[in-house]
Enzyme design. Structure first.
Site, PDB file in Angstrom:
ATOM      1  N   LYS A 249      15.795 -28.998  28.464  1.00 19.55           N
ATOM      2  CA  LYS A 249      16.459 -30.264  28.753  1.00 19.55           C
ATOM      3  C   LYS A 249      17.902 -30.284  28.239  1.00 19.55           C
ATOM      4  CE  LYS A 249      17.560 -34.747  28.102  1.00 19.55           C
ATOM      5  NZ  LYS A 249      18.493 -35.345  27.129  1.00 19.55           N
TER       6      LYS A 249
ATOM      7  N   ASP B 224      14.173 -35.656  31.184  1.00 21.43           N
ATOM      8  CA  ASP B 224      13.676 -36.235  29.939  1.00 21.43           C
ATOM      9  C   ASP B 224      12.500 -37.144  30.265  1.00 21.43           C
ATOM     10  OD1 ASP B 224      14.699 -38.706  30.867  1.00 21.43           O
ATOM     11  OD2 ASP B 224      16.658 -38.133  30.116  1.00 21.43           O
TER      12      ASP B 224
END
Length: 317
Positions: free
Chosen positions: A228, A247
């Site tokens: 991420k 996320d």
DNA sequence: CAGGTC
DNA sequence: TCTGG
């Protein structure tokens, strides 16, 4: 250096400062009032004002520095990526996705900023298991403790983001722990040390020249950088316009609003789900999928913030 | 539990 | 898992 307002001619639907500066892609822009923002970019302090006839800006630099309007406009064009035709992209994304079309109507003029990779990387190392308010205060703490002073504007001292060399100094991890950085203290210090060992001192920014997959894999080697965070850096400072940071919010939006195969089966955000979401949006939106995805996410964040404001207003009555 | 990582 | 709400 005396500062005066200069005008950058562009409409609100070409660049919407309010959404662009406070959506969580950069953490150092302070909202002064309803239409003014202040922060640091390229070693200078900038104040922006959104107006009906364009963006107005003021620059405060170090005392020794001579101001050049041509150079300053070049910095802004690069940072806001004004060469990228947002109308054209919005039209394209809207034609590909009705949900996007609906969300986009409420947030015109959203842009990805072309950020400095060093500040971007260390800021997002701070982002894990964290909220935007606390990330912002941690980034601010890094700048105040380790960044050089630029100048003072309206009684506030502004600092540069610290250099990699400074963050690699031996006492940094302990000091950051004392500043309540938690386990991120070690990640920041270790990553800085690894970057110092690279033969190419511009290694990070050189990743702008390599393909997305290669840049992503290289970033994931750094401590505190997973899929991420690597995607955030790829998208926000390394020109990988189709990088999609997934996320928990993006994951939940994807489950709620999009029919992605096998996604609803997984109870948590697995590697497989992460890749499935990214691939789905890349296929849907194309080369600038990361930008489109950021618009979708900002729409959700905006609703969240609005509802928070309503809640606060209600509770005050 | 908050814009994950090891 | 650090830390804060």
């Amino acid at each position: 250096m005396a500062s005066v307002w200069k005008r950058l001619s562009c409409d609100g639907d070409v660049l919407n400062l309010g959404i662009t500066l406070v959506c969580g892609q950069a953490f150092r822009w302070k909202k002064l009032n309803n239409e003014e923002w202040c922060g640091v970019l390229s070693g200078k302090v900038w104040t922006f004002k959104q107006s009906s006839d364009g963006i107005y800006y003021k620059v405060n630099s170090r005392l020794s520095e001579v101001e050049s309007t041509t150079q300053n406009e070049s910095i802004l064009n690069d940072y806001f990526q004004l060469n990228i035709d947002l109308h054209h992209l919005y039209d394209h994304w809207s034609s590909r996705d009705d949900n996007f079309k609906q969300v986009a109507a409420t947030i015109s003029g959203f842009r990805l900023l072309r950020q400095d990779p060093v500040e971007n990387l260390f800021s997002f190392i701070c982002s894990s298991n964290n909220n935007i308010e606390r990330i912002s205060s941690m980034v601010e703490a890094l700048c105040v403790k380790y960044g050089g002073i630029i100048t003072e504007v309206n009684g506030v001292v502004y600092h540069d983001f610290p250099s990699i060399a400074t963050l690699a100094e031996p006492q940094v991890e302990q000091e950051l722990r004392e500043l309540k950085f938690g386990y991120r203290a070690k990640f920041i210090h270790e990553t800085a040390k690894i970057l110092m060992k690279k033969c190419n001192k511009d290694w990070l920014i050189s990743l702008r020249e390599v393909p997305y997959e290669e840049a992503h894999a290289a970033l994931c080697e750094l401590p505190g950088v997973g899929a991420k965070v690597a995607d955030c850096v790829c998208l926000m400072s390394l020109d990988k316009t189709d990088a999609i940071p997934v996320d928990t919010h993006v994951w939940q939006i994807s489950c709620r609003d999009y029919n992605i195969p096998d996604l609803k089966k997984s109870k948590s955000l697995t590697n497989k789900a992460y890749k499935a979401i990214g691939d789905h949006f890349r296929q849907l939106f194309g080369k600038y999928a990361g930008w489109a995805n950021s618009v979708l996410f900002s729409g959700d964040l905006k609703k969240f913030q609005d509802s928070k404001v309503n809640y606060i207003q209600v509770s005050l009555i």
